[in-house]
Write a protein that holds these residues in place. Structure first.
Motif, short mmCIF file in Angstrom:
data_model
loop_
_atom_site.label_atom_id
_atom_site.label_comp_id
_atom_site.label_asym_id
_atom_site.label_seq_id
_atom_site.Cartn_x
_atom_site.Cartn_y
_atom_site.Cartn_z
N LEU A 1 0.85 -1.19 0.00
CA LEU A 1 0.00 0.00 0.00
C LEU A 1 0.88 1.23 0.00
O LEU A 1 1.81 1.33 0.79
N VAL B 1 -9.87 1.55 0.75
CA VAL B 1 -9.14 0.28 0.81
C VAL B 1 -10.02 -0.70 1.56
O VAL B 1 -10.49 -0.39 2.66
N ILE C 1 -5.38 -7.04 1.42
CA ILE C 1 -6.12 -5.95 0.77
C ILE C 1 -6.83 -6.52 -0.46
O ILE C 1 -6.19 -7.08 -1.35
N ASN D 1 -8.50 -1.54 -3.61
CA ASN D 1 -7.75 -0.33 -3.30
C ASN D 1 -7.92 0.60 -4.49
O ASN D 1 -7.36 0.38 -5.55
#
Ligand code: ATP
Ligand code: MG
Length: 278
Positions: free
Chosen positions: A27, A216, A223, A226
């Motif tokens: 991220l 997100v 994840i 996103n």
């Protein structure tokens, strides 16, 4: 845009736990973004925040694989006090960070720990108290104020440290809908005036999505989505994950076969606007 957070191939397993709380998380967050993190209970949201503010690995031990940078500082290699100068962290429950005899003393607490001169502490405390609109309760004791006011005190305390990044873990969970809306408007105002980057973990997406640059969505330590809120919420797969998808988005998905929408409405007023146009 310069990156303020960069997380690369990050896996973390709490000591004594049988499985990782986060798995291969990647991220990056630009300076000035408002990023909302959502996902079902236990999916790793708070763990992700603790990895950014340095509580992981400095206070919680475990297996740590990969890298986390905040403002180009490698979190695992810098003291938590250095990270705290970059990151203002408001806990899931403000009771965890409000414990002095008065609101003013609470807001000053972090600054006193930094050992700043008296005058500067006074000036920063007044500034933060003003910014959060809590002047009239500055001399009250924490038990005399509401949950919404406690959240504001906790935010004032971290902003007094002048961080670049403000992190809020479910800031509205104790608040009624009106106080929640009020708090989120304040967060947006702080972002705009102080040029802050903001990361918020929040279930009530209807409140956050209108101000978010990015959404997100996590599940089971990973994840899953996103992207821009409108793009992420446009994916019907999200409806099955247990995320607080705004009712207006759910309704739009239901109507999609019968009506065509120019783009996904995120708020009731956007919905009405498009229906009227149609
Ligand atoms: N201190 C800890 N020690 C061991 N395991 C932990 C610890 N804190 C969290 N966990 C585990 O890590 C996983 C992720 O927890 P985390 O608190 O990050 O989830 P969350 O998404 O914030 O949940 P919630 O929405 O309920 O706040 C869960 O399985 C949880 O049980
Ligand atoms: Mg949590």
């Amino acid at each position: 845009m310069p990156k303020i957070v960069e997380i690369k191939g990050f896996t973390f397993q709490y000591a004594g736990s049988s499985q990782p709380a986060l798995t291969d998380v990647n991220l990056s967050i630009d300076e000035g973004e408002i990023v909302v993190i959502a996902g079902p209970s236990g999916c790793g949201k708070s763990t992700l925040l603790r990895s950014v503010n340095g509580l992981i690995p400095h206070m919680y031990s475990g297996t740590y694989i990969g890298e986390v940078y905040v403002n180009n500082l490698k979190v695992s290699e810098h003291k938590i006090s250095d990270i705290a100068k970059q990151v203002g962290y408001v806990f899931q429950n403000p009771e965890n960070q409000i414990f002095m005899f008065s609101v003013e003393r609470d807001v000053a607490f972090g600054l006193e720990n930094l050992g700043l001169p008296r005058d500067e502490i006074k000036q920063r405390v007044d500034w933060a108290i003003d910014l959060l609109g809590i002047k009239e309760i500055a001399h009250r004791a924490p038990h005399e104020i509401s949950d919404g006011q406690k959240q504001r005190v906790a935010i004032a305390g971290v902003l007094a440290m002048k961080p670049k990044l403000l992190i809020l873990d479910e800031p509205t969970s104790l608040l009624d809908p009106l106080s929640a809306l009020d708090l989120i408007s304040t967060v947006k105002h702080l972002h705009d005036t102080l040029k802050l980057t903001v990361i918020v973990v929040e279930h009530r997406l209807d409140l956050l999505v209108p101000i978010a640059d990015r959404l997100v969505v996590m599940e089971n330590g990973r994840i899953l989505y996103n992207g821009r809120p409108r793009d992420v919420l446009g994916d019907e797969g999200l409806l099955t994950i247990g995320v607080g998808v705004p009712s207006i988005v759910r309704l739009t998905h239901l109507l999609r076969g019968d009506c065509s929408f120019k783009h996904l409405p995120l708020t009731p007023s956007e919905f009405v606007e498009q229906i009227n146009e149609a």
